[in-house]
Design an enzyme around this catalytic site. Structure first.
Site, PDB file in Angstrom:
ATOM      1  N   GLU A   1      -5.294   2.524   2.400  1.00 33.77           N
ATOM      2  CA  GLU A   1      -5.192   0.891   3.124  1.00 33.77           C
ATOM      3  C   GLU A   1      -5.448   1.180   4.700  1.00 33.77           C
ATOM      4  O   GLU A   1      -6.097   0.899   5.413  1.00 33.77           O
ATOM      5  CB  GLU A   1      -4.033   0.250   2.921  1.00 33.77           C
ATOM      6  CG  GLU A   1      -3.592  -1.131   3.925  1.00 33.77           C
ATOM      7  CD  GLU A   1      -3.720  -1.161   5.505  1.00 33.77           C
ATOM      8  OE1 GLU A   1      -3.921  -2.733   6.262  1.00 33.77           O
ATOM      9  OE2 GLU A   1      -3.115  -0.141   5.569  1.00 33.77           O
ATOM     10  N   GLU A   2      -4.843   2.466   5.083  1.00 34.24           N
ATOM     11  CA  GLU A   2      -4.622   2.521   6.594  1.00 34.24           C
ATOM     12  C   GLU A   2      -6.154   2.497   6.681  1.00 34.24           C
ATOM     13  O   GLU A   2      -6.274   2.830   8.589  1.00 34.24           O
ATOM     14  CB  GLU A   2      -3.647   3.312   7.335  1.00 34.24           C
ATOM     15  CG  GLU A   2      -1.959   3.560   6.961  1.00 34.24           C
ATOM     16  CD  GLU A   2      -1.673   1.994   7.555  1.00 34.24           C
ATOM     17  OE1 GLU A   2      -2.304   1.834   8.309  1.00 34.24           O
ATOM     18  OE2 GLU A   2      -0.531   1.710   7.866  1.00 34.24           O
TER      19      GLU A   2
ATOM     20  N   HIS B   1       3.138   2.883  13.075  1.00 36.84           N
ATOM     21  CA  HIS B   1       2.212   4.652  13.559  1.00 36.84           C
ATOM     22  C   HIS B   1       2.813   4.943  13.969  1.00 36.84           C
ATOM     23  O   HIS B   1       1.469   5.526  14.546  1.00 36.84           O
ATOM     24  CB  HIS B   1       0.364   3.551  13.523  1.00 36.84           C
ATOM     25  CG  HIS B   1      -0.405   2.545  12.646  1.00 36.84           C
ATOM     26  ND1 HIS B   1      -1.506   1.723  12.575  1.00 36.84           N
ATOM     27  CD2 HIS B   1       0.640   1.395  11.537  1.00 36.84           C
ATOM     28  CE1 HIS B   1      -1.419   1.310  12.068  1.00 36.84           C
ATOM     29  NE2 HIS B   1      -0.414   1.478  11.018  1.00 36.84           N
TER      30      HIS B   1
ATOM     31  N   HIS C   1       0.722  -1.200  -0.011  1.00 32.80           N
ATOM     32  CA  HIS C   1       0.056  -0.348  -0.131  1.00 32.80           C
ATOM     33  C   HIS C   1       0.690   1.523  -0.267  1.00 32.80           C
ATOM     34  O   HIS C   1       2.289   1.155   0.745  1.00 32.80           O
ATOM     35  CB  HIS C   1      -1.568   0.012   0.793  1.00 32.80           C
ATOM     36  CG  HIS C   1      -0.099   0.240   2.079  1.00 32.80           C
ATOM     37  ND1 HIS C   1      -0.406   1.598   3.060  1.00 32.80           N
ATOM     38  CD2 HIS C   1      -0.312  -0.782   3.796  1.00 32.80           C
ATOM     39  CE1 HIS C   1       0.098   0.738   4.535  1.00 32.80           C
ATOM     40  NE2 HIS C   1       0.016  -0.073   4.327  1.00 32.80           N
TER      41      HIS C   1
ATOM     42  N   ASP D   1       6.191   0.680   6.798  1.00 39.83           N
ATOM     43  CA  ASP D   1       4.658   0.667   7.057  1.00 39.83           C
ATOM     44  C   ASP D   1       4.017   1.783   6.173  1.00 39.83           C
ATOM     45  O   ASP D   1       3.754   2.949   6.357  1.00 39.83           O
ATOM     46  CB  ASP D   1       3.736   1.166   8.195  1.00 39.83           C
ATOM     47  CG  ASP D   1       2.390   0.910   8.041  1.00 39.83           C
ATOM     48  OD1 ASP D   1       1.880   0.167   6.658  1.00 39.83           O
ATOM     49  OD2 ASP D   1       1.835   0.610   9.132  1.00 39.83           O
TER      50      ASP D   1
ATOM     51  N   ASP E   1       3.091  -6.050   3.246  1.00 39.59           N
ATOM     52  CA  ASP E   1       2.518  -4.928   4.632  1.00 39.59           C
ATOM     53  C   ASP E   1       3.268  -5.626   5.547  1.00 39.59           C
ATOM     54  O   ASP E   1       1.685  -5.315   6.792  1.00 39.59           O
ATOM     55  CB  ASP E   1       1.640  -5.090   4.035  1.00 39.59           C
ATOM     56  CG  ASP E   1       0.867  -3.644   5.071  1.00 39.59           C
ATOM     57  OD1 ASP E   1       1.236  -2.880   5.713  1.00 39.59           O
ATOM     58  OD2 ASP E   1      -0.057  -3.403   4.705  1.00 39.59           O
TER      59      ASP E   1
END
Lengths: 468, 468
Positions: B323-324, B423, B277, B289, B351
């Protein structure tokens, strides 16, 4: 503790009481204090209390005042004598908002923090082209006026050392960079953090303006952000950045040193100082810098207090105020206690994190060296080697007194990871290993007990001439 | 590469062309692709470019649009065919200010971040007593109305696992905690970050409100801050906190999937999907990520493109958008390509960071299993073990297609430290080891080449019934 017992008998045979003025019982007591500390010193609980119940405690702030209250209450409840606070006034700086971003060629936010003492940007912020310098030397080589309203970025990546000795070299960028850049026309300076980690944690720390250049805003980028700017610079396109900082000086406020004692049994007027600084930067909880030192010095003195023997001389525990912003507590103490200076026999401070002690350094008289040698032998079993025996320095807050003639003694802590956390939000309790604190306490207890129970003069003949 | 050569001769002797529809030359080619990747795949340069030239790229934002431009340009310049962007609309959320502090008993700032999708506090913030829960189960056990305007704090500390399998268990607090707390009367929720580090880095991530409870602000505390609150709670005094969050939904914006292909030589309509992503959270540069995945999938396809042989089927590289915030790219793709679904032969996504692959899992037909077995044997020399051969899942963005019948294949990366960075602002390029990316690329190249050069049907007979 078998190895210790063997060592101890060796010590007694090689050092005679004539050399150091200490009885065998006194030396045995030092050894017991050391072993007691290694089995669990209580230092961690003290750091836990300070960092949890006070948290960050910026010099001059209301939270530093709460830290002094905490310190007084702690020293009193532990049973120290003559517990008091010696206050002093200081110009107090507060952090405000801090934002930075790249405007071009690749717009993105940057993780920054204002350096302590920095002026603000205009309220709306400032935007300018960034001039890239890979080192402080490269910045210094730029011609006056050549930066022409631009933001100076300076790399100068710090490398880790065990003894922290490169802090002076790399730290000069933080302390002096703004005025060096301003003298060449810069409108602001962004430095790569004086730090050895690779987290999005910019490192703050005090800076100073010279009188010769305009005062420009100064901030540090985290190492990953500095890497990013350097990667972008390699692509050869002009870089523009935006910076907004709103720190300010809020006026004259109180800081202070918190003091407690174990009054000496024979020479109460003679003072051995141990301590650490109570203030911290504002973003972490000051666990490693310098809650750890507060825990170490306090626990060492408490072990002596509870050890059933009172030393001949007074042990004075000092929690120094306002260290981070320029050793203000150390200077105020010297000012307030100048008349008593000759009675300050020797002293040391713990202010290099929570790592284990690996070396011992000193600068004392020949007579005093016999006691230092004895201390050195007693700390061999806990992993401490003999270092430089002509090294001035007892820790930052004693610098004014050492300059005025106080004999030097210091345990060197392992600092390979100290600058990973130093002056960042990440300086929190979870980074401390209790057993490493215990080892520090053991060393401090041996030093404080033997220095205070001896009668030797640590002061070198020549150094007393330095006294004013 | 002696060991590889030996292995290869073993493979040729145990797998016959009848089982997998692949020529010996094709298998040899897969082996060459693998070894080429291991010697330096180019994946790191792709992640470097994305994270440096775009940086953070929140779903729906202008920076995600720039990432799509970057993606299209990158795929075109690398020589892929049919490069295009398939856009879709989405409701876009933006982070605002985020501040929290303890008011009593020990005033101090807290490091927090809003969870994705959270509503704002009132503009002036909110202040309330904090109700402490050590786990999500404890929060769920609280009676409706019992929280009565208070801020719910929930511990529930995540533990690291190699395969990341506990993300579902611990992550439920982030996804559902706000509505669970709101149903019990809470005015806001502060969770311990869903993360395994001990830095002052709160972890964001998407949350969802249920229809049954008021929408309350939701934020995560860094692990050290959560520790601090729990230590203070042990002291038994009421805790009051202040919270200010100003996130908002800014309306409908565009996101999109970026697509490039290697068109198949014999069956161009049959598609093997690989990808990652493109969007990231807004605070780091999305290196781990999922910049790493973009680098891995792209470099693997590029190796095939440059390998001098065109596979029978088409390899489609997809950079998934948004995506997130809820797999929006994956859902939009299925919607836009539903008519072509049966032609999607198999697919996988990278991912789970930048760590090495340690295991391979799949869920395919018996005929397809022969190819999977062959892939498995070819990746043994690079440290990948055979895992579960009845495990659905090809990565998050393929979930909608897997639910609709797409056969599953996935390389499992080592995730022991994935949730240290996940994140957070700390998800930056410096955390990536290029050699680990190369190993991932080697695995992806073997998979993509063999799946695309074979003619087998991977779909299980039963699973095609799931197709709509």
């Amino acid at each position: 503790m078998c190895a210790t017992a063997i060592l101890f008998s060796t010590i007694s045979s090689i050092v005679s009481a004539d050399d150091h003025g200490l009885s065998q019982a006194s030396i045995e007591h030092a050894s017991t204090l050391r072993d007691t500390a290694m089995a669990g010193s209580g230092a961690y609980a003290i750091v836990e209390s300070l960092t949890t119940e006070v948290g960050p405690r910026l010099a001059g702030s209301e939270s530093e005042a709460r830290a002094r209250d905490w310190g007084k209450k702690t020293l009193q409840s532990l049973g120290f004598e003559n517990v008091r606070i010696e206050t002093f006034e200081m110009e107090t700086w507060e952090r405000g908002e801090e934002h930075a971003s790249l405007v071009s060629p690749f717009p993105q936010p940057l993780a920054i923090t204002a350096l302590g003492g920095s002026v603000a940007t205009p309220p709306e912020g400032l935007e300018a082209e960034v001039a890239i310098f890979e080192s402080l030397a490269a910045l210094e080589a730029a011609l006056p006026g050549s930066l022409d309203g631009r933001i100076a970025y300076v790399g100068h990546a710090m490398q880790a050392t065990q003894n922290g000795s490169s802090y002076g070299f790399y730290g000069r960028l933080r302390r002096e960079g703004a005025s060096i850049a301003a003298a060449r026309g810069a409108s602001a300076i962004l430095i790569r953090s004086i730090g050895t980690d690779s987290h999005r944690m910019p490192h703050t720390g005090q800076m100073r303006y010279s009188e010769e250049a305009p005062r420009i805003p100064a901030a540090a980028l985290s190492n990953p952000d500095a890497d990013q700017i350097e990667r972008i610079a390699l692509r050869g396109k002009p870089i523009r950045a935006r910076l907004k900082l709103t720190p300010r000086f809020v006026g004259t406020r109180l800081s202070g040193n918190v003091i407690g004692e174990i009054v000496g049994s024979e020479r109460p007027e003679e003072i051995v100082v141990i301590g650490a600084h109570l203030d911290s930067w504002d973003q972490g909880t000051g666990a490693v810098d310098d809650g750890a030192g507060i825990g170490i010095a306090t626990a060492a003195a408490k072990l002596i207090l509870d050890g059933g023997k009172r030393p001949r001389r007074t042990i004075r525990v000092i929690y120094w105020g306002a260290e981070e912003v320029g050793l203000l507590g150390g200077s105020a103490y010297l000012e307030a206690n100048r008349g008593e200076l000759a009675n300050h026999i020797i002293g040391t401070e713990s202010d290099f994190g929570a790592g284990r002690v690996w070396q011992m350094n000193a600068q004392v008289s020949k007579e005093g060296q016999a006691v230092v040698d004895l201390i050195g032998q007693l700390v061999v079993p806990i992993g401490i080697a003999r270092g430089d025996m002509d090294k001035a320095g007892s820790g930052p807050d004693l610098t004014p007194m050492v300059r005025a003639g106080l004999p030097s003694f210091r345990f060197a802590q392992d600092g390979m990871d100290y600058f990973d956390l130093h002056h960042t939000p990440d300086d929190t309790l979870d980074k401390i290993e209790p057993a490493a604190l215990d080892q520090n306490v053991a060393a401090f207890a041996v030093f404080a007990w033997l220095a205070a129970d001896s009668t030797v003069v640590f002061r070198r003949a020549a150094s007393s001439e330095l006294e004013k």
